[in-house]
Design a protein around this motif. Structure first.
Motif, PDB file in Angstrom:
ATOM      1  N   LYS A 167      33.869  18.422  41.408  1.00 25.10           N
ATOM      2  CA  LYS A 167      33.946  17.495  40.191  1.00 25.10           C
ATOM      3  C   LYS A 167      32.754  16.423  40.401  1.00 25.10           C
ATOM      4  N   ARG A 168      32.270  16.305  41.551  1.00 28.16           N
ATOM      5  CA  ARG A 168      31.077  15.250  41.725  1.00 28.16           C
ATOM      6  C   ARG A 168      30.550  15.669  43.048  1.00 28.16           C
ATOM      7  N   ARG A 169      29.221  15.393  43.296  1.00 29.93           N
ATOM      8  CA  ARG A 169      28.384  15.767  44.688  1.00 29.93           C
ATOM      9  C   ARG A 169      28.905  15.030  45.441  1.00 29.93           C
ATOM     10  N   ILE A 170      29.213  15.893  46.535  1.00 29.86           N
ATOM     11  CA  ILE A 170      29.757  15.093  47.956  1.00 29.86           C
ATOM     12  C   ILE A 170      28.550  15.633  48.935  1.00 29.86           C
ATOM     13  N   HIS A 171      28.157  14.761  49.758  1.00 29.52           N
ATOM     14  CA  HIS A 171      27.106  15.134  50.695  1.00 29.52           C
ATOM     15  C   HIS A 171      27.385  15.493  51.922  1.00 29.52           C
ATOM     16  N   ALA A 172      28.614  15.452  52.546  1.00 30.89           N
ATOM     17  CA  ALA A 172      29.170  15.898  53.718  1.00 30.89           C
ATOM     18  C   ALA A 172      30.652  15.714  53.880  1.00 30.89           C
ATOM     19  N   VAL A 173      31.242  16.672  54.675  1.00 32.24           N
ATOM     20  CA  VAL A 173      32.838  16.183  55.099  1.00 32.24           C
ATOM     21  C   VAL A 173      32.886  16.197  56.623  1.00 32.24           C
ATOM     22  N   VAL A 174      33.525  15.242  56.937  1.00 25.79           N
ATOM     23  CA  VAL A 174      33.716  14.912  58.550  1.00 25.79           C
ATOM     24  C   VAL A 174      35.173  15.438  58.549  1.00 25.79           C
ATOM     25  N   TYR A 175      35.289  16.150  59.698  1.00 27.69           N
ATOM     26  CA  TYR A 175      36.631  16.685  60.069  1.00 27.69           C
ATOM     27  C   TYR A 175      36.827  16.554  61.798  1.00 27.69           C
ATOM     28  N   VAL A 176      37.889  15.821  62.021  1.00 30.66           N
ATOM     29  CA  VAL A 176      38.079  15.452  63.444  1.00 30.66           C
ATOM     30  C   VAL A 176      39.462  15.827  63.871  1.00 30.66           C
TER      31      VAL A 176
END
Length: 188
Positions: free
Chosen positions: A81-90
Protein backbone atom coordinates in the motif's frame (compact mmCIF):
# COMPACT_ATOMS: atom_id res chain seq x y z
CA UNK A 1 3.92 -13.39 29.20
CA UNK A 2 7.70 -13.77 28.92
CA UNK A 3 7.79 -10.48 27.03
CA UNK A 4 6.29 -8.19 29.71
CA UNK A 5 9.57 -6.93 31.24
CA UNK A 6 11.04 -6.28 27.78
CA UNK A 7 7.78 -4.69 26.62
CA UNK A 8 7.88 -2.33 29.59
CA UNK A 9 11.48 -1.46 28.75
CA UNK A 10 10.60 -0.83 25.09
CA UNK A 11 7.79 1.54 26.09
CA UNK A 12 10.30 3.65 27.99
CA UNK A 13 12.93 3.53 25.21
CA UNK A 14 10.89 4.10 22.06
CA UNK A 15 11.19 7.91 22.19
CA UNK A 16 14.85 7.53 21.27
CA UNK A 17 13.83 6.31 17.81
CA UNK A 18 12.36 9.70 17.03
CA UNK A 19 15.41 11.52 18.38
CA UNK A 20 17.70 9.61 16.00
CA UNK A 21 16.32 11.08 12.81
CA UNK A 22 17.02 14.41 11.11
CA UNK A 23 14.53 17.14 11.95
CA UNK A 24 13.37 17.37 8.33
CA UNK A 25 12.60 13.65 8.14
CA UNK A 26 9.19 12.41 9.22
CA UNK A 27 9.42 8.99 10.82
CA UNK A 28 6.12 7.14 10.93
CA UNK A 29 5.77 4.03 13.06
CA UNK A 30 3.12 1.35 13.14
CA UNK A 31 3.02 -0.98 16.11
CA UNK A 32 2.16 -4.62 15.43
CA UNK A 33 1.76 -6.95 18.36
CA UNK A 34 0.45 -10.41 19.07
CA UNK A 35 -0.60 -12.12 22.24
CA UNK A 36 -2.88 -14.76 23.67
CA UNK A 37 -4.63 -17.23 21.42
CA UNK A 38 -4.48 -15.77 17.95
CA UNK A 39 -4.72 -12.04 18.66
CA UNK A 40 -2.54 -10.04 16.28
CA UNK A 41 -3.19 -6.33 15.85
CA UNK A 42 -1.70 -3.34 14.11
CA UNK A 43 -2.04 0.24 15.25
CA UNK A 44 -2.55 3.27 13.09
CA UNK A 45 0.60 4.97 11.81
CA UNK A 46 1.96 7.60 14.22
CA UNK A 47 4.58 10.32 13.86
CA UNK A 48 5.61 11.08 17.43
CA UNK A 49 6.94 9.38 20.51
CA UNK A 50 4.04 10.47 22.69
CA UNK A 51 1.41 8.81 20.52
CA UNK A 52 3.44 5.61 20.27
CA UNK A 53 4.06 5.50 24.03
CA UNK A 54 0.36 6.04 24.71
CA UNK A 55 -0.57 3.10 22.47
CA UNK A 56 2.13 0.85 23.92
CA UNK A 57 1.16 1.65 27.51
CA UNK A 58 -2.34 0.23 26.97
CA UNK A 59 -1.06 -3.20 25.92
CA UNK A 60 -0.41 -5.97 28.43
CA UNK A 61 1.40 -9.16 27.48
CA UNK A 62 -0.50 -12.44 27.58
CA UNK A 63 0.60 -16.02 27.24
CA UNK A 64 0.40 -17.69 23.84
CA UNK A 65 2.45 -18.86 20.89
CA UNK A 66 4.40 -16.65 18.52
CA UNK A 67 2.61 -15.26 15.47
CA UNK A 68 5.59 -14.07 13.47
CA UNK A 69 3.99 -15.22 10.21
CA UNK A 70 1.09 -12.84 10.75
CA UNK A 71 3.48 -9.98 11.46
CA UNK A 72 5.48 -10.63 8.29
CA UNK A 73 2.30 -11.01 6.24
CA UNK A 74 0.98 -7.71 7.58
CA UNK A 75 4.27 -5.98 6.77
CA UNK A 76 4.10 -7.36 3.21
CA UNK A 77 0.52 -6.11 2.79
CA UNK A 78 1.30 -2.65 4.21
CA UNK A 79 4.36 -2.36 1.97
CA UNK A 80 2.07 -3.06 -0.98
CA UNK A 81 0.00 0.00 0.00
CA UNK A 82 2.86 2.37 0.83
CA UNK A 83 6.63 2.24 0.89
CA UNK A 84 7.96 0.96 4.22
CA UNK A 85 11.69 1.32 4.81
CA UNK A 86 12.20 -1.18 7.65
CA UNK A 87 10.50 -3.66 9.95
CA UNK A 88 11.75 -4.22 13.49
CA UNK A 89 10.92 -7.49 15.19
CA UNK A 90 11.88 -8.03 18.84
CA UNK A 91 11.43 -11.49 20.30
CA UNK A 92 12.76 -14.41 22.25
CA UNK A 93 11.08 -17.42 20.64
CA UNK A 94 9.98 -19.05 17.39
CA UNK A 95 7.13 -21.51 17.73
CA UNK A 96 6.08 -21.62 14.08
CA UNK A 97 7.42 -23.46 11.04
CA UNK A 98 10.78 -21.80 10.42
CA UNK A 99 10.84 -22.70 6.70
CA UNK A 100 7.46 -21.02 6.16
CA UNK A 101 8.71 -17.93 8.01
CA UNK A 102 11.87 -17.92 5.90
CA UNK A 103 9.74 -17.89 2.76
CA UNK A 104 7.88 -14.81 4.06
CA UNK A 105 11.14 -13.11 5.04
CA UNK A 106 12.49 -13.82 1.56
CA UNK A 107 9.39 -12.23 0.02
CA UNK A 108 10.08 -9.09 2.04
CA UNK A 109 13.67 -9.09 0.80
CA UNK A 110 12.52 -9.31 -2.81
CA UNK A 111 10.21 -6.37 -2.14
CA UNK A 112 13.07 -4.30 -0.71
CA UNK A 113 11.72 -4.40 2.85
CA UNK A 114 14.48 -5.38 5.31
CA UNK A 115 13.82 -7.00 8.68
CA UNK A 116 15.81 -5.90 11.69
CA UNK A 117 15.45 -8.83 14.07
CA UNK A 118 16.47 -8.35 17.70
CA UNK A 119 16.70 -11.34 20.00
CA UNK A 120 16.42 -11.31 23.75
CA UNK A 121 18.07 -14.36 25.25
CA UNK A 122 20.50 -16.96 24.03
CA UNK A 123 18.43 -19.76 22.50
CA UNK A 124 20.61 -21.08 19.66
CA UNK A 125 17.65 -22.33 17.61
CA UNK A 126 15.95 -18.92 17.82
CA UNK A 127 19.20 -17.19 16.93
CA UNK A 128 19.66 -19.32 13.82
CA UNK A 129 16.09 -18.61 12.68
CA UNK A 130 16.29 -14.87 13.39
CA UNK A 131 19.61 -14.56 11.56
CA UNK A 132 18.10 -16.33 8.56
CA UNK A 133 15.06 -14.01 8.54
CA UNK A 134 17.41 -11.01 8.56
CA UNK A 135 19.63 -12.46 5.81
CA UNK A 136 16.75 -13.38 3.53
CA UNK A 137 15.15 -9.95 3.88
CA UNK A 138 18.49 -8.15 3.43
CA UNK A 139 18.18 -6.77 6.94
CA UNK A 140 20.21 -7.35 10.10
CA UNK A 141 20.18 -9.35 13.33
CA UNK A 142 21.33 -8.42 16.82
CA UNK A 143 21.04 -9.87 20.28
CA UNK A 144 20.42 -7.71 23.31
CA UNK A 145 20.37 -8.26 27.03
CA UNK A 146 17.19 -7.13 28.77
CA UNK A 147 19.37 -6.15 31.73
CA UNK A 148 21.12 -3.55 29.56
CA UNK A 149 18.37 -1.28 28.19
CA UNK A 150 20.86 0.93 26.37
CA UNK A 151 21.55 -1.93 23.94
CA UNK A 152 17.92 -2.02 22.78
CA UNK A 153 17.75 1.78 22.75
CA UNK A 154 20.80 1.93 20.47
CA UNK A 155 19.34 -0.71 18.17
CA UNK A 156 16.02 1.14 17.87
CA UNK A 157 17.82 4.44 17.20
CA UNK A 158 19.92 2.77 14.50
CA UNK A 159 16.88 1.38 12.70
CA UNK A 160 15.11 4.73 12.92
CA UNK A 161 18.15 6.36 11.34
CA UNK A 162 18.16 3.74 8.58
CA UNK A 163 14.41 4.08 7.97
CA UNK A 164 14.65 7.86 7.72
CA UNK A 165 17.71 8.09 5.49
CA UNK A 166 19.06 4.70 4.49
CA UNK A 167 22.65 3.62 4.84
CA UNK A 168 23.99 7.17 4.71
CA UNK A 169 21.93 8.17 7.75
CA UNK A 170 22.83 4.95 9.58
CA UNK A 171 26.52 5.72 9.01
CA UNK A 172 26.08 8.86 11.14
CA UNK A 173 25.14 6.77 14.18
CA UNK A 174 28.21 6.00 16.28
CA UNK A 175 26.98 3.29 18.65
CA UNK A 176 28.42 -0.23 18.43
CA UNK A 177 24.86 -1.43 17.72
CA UNK A 178 24.57 0.85 14.69
CA UNK A 179 27.99 -0.21 13.42
CA UNK A 180 27.03 -3.87 13.75
CA UNK A 181 23.81 -3.40 11.79
CA UNK A 182 25.58 -1.37 9.12
CA UNK A 183 28.22 -4.05 8.66
CA UNK A 184 25.53 -6.66 8.07
CA UNK A 185 23.54 -4.50 5.65
CA UNK A 186 26.59 -3.56 3.64
CA UNK A 187 27.58 -7.22 3.41
CA UNK A 188 24.29 -8.16 1.72
Amino acid sequence: MSRQPTWDMAVSLQAGMFEAIPKEAALQVQLIYFRGLGECRASKWVRDAGALAKMMSTIACQGGNTQIGKVLGHARDEHGKRRIHAVVYVGDAVEENVDALCAKAGELGLMGLPLFVFQEGRDARVEAAFKEFARLSKGAYARFDSGAPQQLADLLRAVAAYASGGRSQLKLETSPAARGLLTQIEGR
